[in-house]
Design an enzyme around this catalytic site. Structure first.
Site, short mmCIF file in Angstrom:
data_model
loop_
_atom_site.label_atom_id
_atom_site.label_comp_id
_atom_site.label_asym_id
_atom_site.label_seq_id
_atom_site.Cartn_x
_atom_site.Cartn_y
_atom_site.Cartn_z
N GLY A 275 48.41 25.77 40.20
CA GLY A 275 48.19 27.19 39.93
C GLY A 275 48.57 28.17 41.02
N SER B 243 47.38 34.23 44.76
CA SER B 243 46.77 33.33 43.78
C SER B 243 45.43 32.77 44.25
CB SER B 243 47.69 32.13 43.51
OG SER B 243 48.87 32.53 42.86
N VAL C 130 52.47 22.62 32.47
CA VAL C 130 51.35 21.83 31.94
C VAL C 130 51.47 21.54 30.44
CG1 VAL C 130 49.75 22.55 33.75
CG2 VAL C 130 49.82 23.82 31.57
N ALA D 32 48.35 33.88 28.71
CA ALA D 32 48.31 34.50 27.38
C ALA D 32 49.41 35.54 27.38
CB ALA D 32 46.96 35.15 27.12
N TYR E 171 40.74 41.63 27.11
CA TYR E 171 40.81 40.24 27.59
C TYR E 171 41.11 39.30 26.42
CZ TYR E 171 40.22 37.13 31.54
OH TYR E 171 40.45 36.26 32.57
N LYS F 104 39.11 30.86 27.57
CA LYS F 104 38.11 30.54 28.60
C LYS F 104 36.86 29.92 27.98
CE LYS F 104 40.35 31.79 32.29
NZ LYS F 104 41.10 30.72 32.97
N ILE G 58 40.12 39.71 40.32
CA ILE G 58 40.86 39.68 41.59
C ILE G 58 42.30 40.06 41.28
CG2 ILE G 58 41.68 38.15 43.44
CD1 ILE G 58 39.19 36.39 42.82
N ARG G 59 42.91 40.84 42.16
CA ARG G 59 44.29 41.32 41.90
C ARG G 59 45.31 40.21 42.13
NH1 ARG G 59 41.42 45.77 43.06
NH2 ARG G 59 41.91 47.62 41.80
N THR G 60 45.65 39.51 41.04
CA THR G 60 46.68 38.47 41.09
C THR G 60 47.71 38.80 40.01
OG1 THR G 60 45.55 37.14 39.43
CG2 THR G 60 44.98 36.70 41.73
#
Ligand code: NAD
Length: 256
Positions: free
Chosen positions: A13, A19, A64, A94, A156, A163, A192-194
């Site tokens: 990941g 990340s 994956v 997604a 989301y 999830k 979190i800003r990813t």
């Protein structure tokens, strides 16, 4: 001397230095663990740059959704280390369309792809890790989730459903794997800003809501997630399995 000296960890990941998987990897490494990474082709350049000063680190391509590539990853790790102690699953996807607007408009294709990448992949990885971890007398599997699985977070959408499947998968895998001393847990992280997070529609509102309403009135960092992952990978968590643990400044405790 670190608490993970001699331990072997496989990380899925890392897309770039933002990340969550990278922050976790750095914490595990700091505690003495030896690391191997997989990468998705589109991020190869980033991860090669991050590991430029560690040419000995195993770096294996893996989408994956590709069983052959997953087989190669675990075969490579098995040959190199003869076992595995820690598996980090920080993979999700997604389509951008499915992270905006109405959930009811989710297409079958998007649904299948997202659930396959974001939830089934944990089954596929853990099944391949089982003999390697059993050879080491047990192990720790850590996956990443988000509280939208339990309560509606606008936009989301499909990722929240993925999830929910991931969290249930964690519980069933923990049940299956317990007899081999393998623990399976999820970390439910605040926003979190990813790269992935920035794909969620109106994500700014989610960060603002945490600062405004969470008991600690602040957003968390990938480093905070790394600390919890380090704990879950360590002996201190030897009797914790099948759980979803929150690191979210308390935001998940709110009714709305
Ligand atoms: P990121 O974009 O840095 O990482 C997502 C990773 O998923 C990337 O490395 C990408 O290569 C990988 N991925 C996607 N499709 C794949 C495929 N088909 N095969 C292999 N790898 C694939 O984003 P991140 O925020 O660090 O995400 C890591 C995990 O944390 C995800 O499960 C995400 O849902 C979860 N999470 C993120 C947040 C957040 O706000 N950033 C909050 C809670 C949970």
């Amino acid at each position: 001397m670190g608490s993970l000296d001699g331990k072997k960890a496989l990380i899925f990941g890392v897309a770039d230095h933002h990340s969550i998987a990278w922050a976790i990897a750095e914490k595990l490494r700091g505690a003495g663990a030896e690391l191997a990474f997989t990468y998705q082709d589109r991020f190869e350049k980033n991860i090669r740059k991050l590991l430029a000063d560690r040419p000995e680190t195993p770096l294996i391509p893996c989408d994956v959704q590709d069983d052959g590539q997953l087989d190669t990853v675990f075969k490579t790790v098995g040959e190199r280390w003869g076992g595995l102690d820690i598996l980090v699953h920080a993979v999700a996807f997604a389509s951008r369309d499915s992270l905006n607007g109405r959930y009811i408009d989710t297409t079958r294709t998007d649904f299948q792809q997202s659930l396959d990448i974001s939830a089934y992949s944990l089954v596929a990885m853990t099944r391949r890790a089982e003999p390697l971890m059993t050879a080491r007398g047990g192990g720790s599997v850590v996956a990443m989730t988000y509280q939208a699985s339990q309560r509606v977070v606008p936009n989301y959408n499909l990722m929240a459903v993925a999830k929910a499947a991931l969290e249930t998968t964690v519980r069933y895998l923990a049940y299956d794997m317990g007899t081999n001393g393998i623990r399976v847990n999820a970390i439910s992280a605040g926003p979190i800003r990813t790269i992935s997070a920035m794909g969620v529609g109106a994500v700014r509102n989610i960060f603002d809501a945490v600062e405004e309403k969470a008991p600690l009135h602040r957003n968390i960092s990938a480093d905070d997630v790394g600390d919890l992952a380090l704990f879950l990978a360590s002996d201190g968590a030897k009797n914790i399995t099948g759980q979803v643990l929150f690191v979210d400044a308390g935001h998940g405790t709110l009714a709305g």
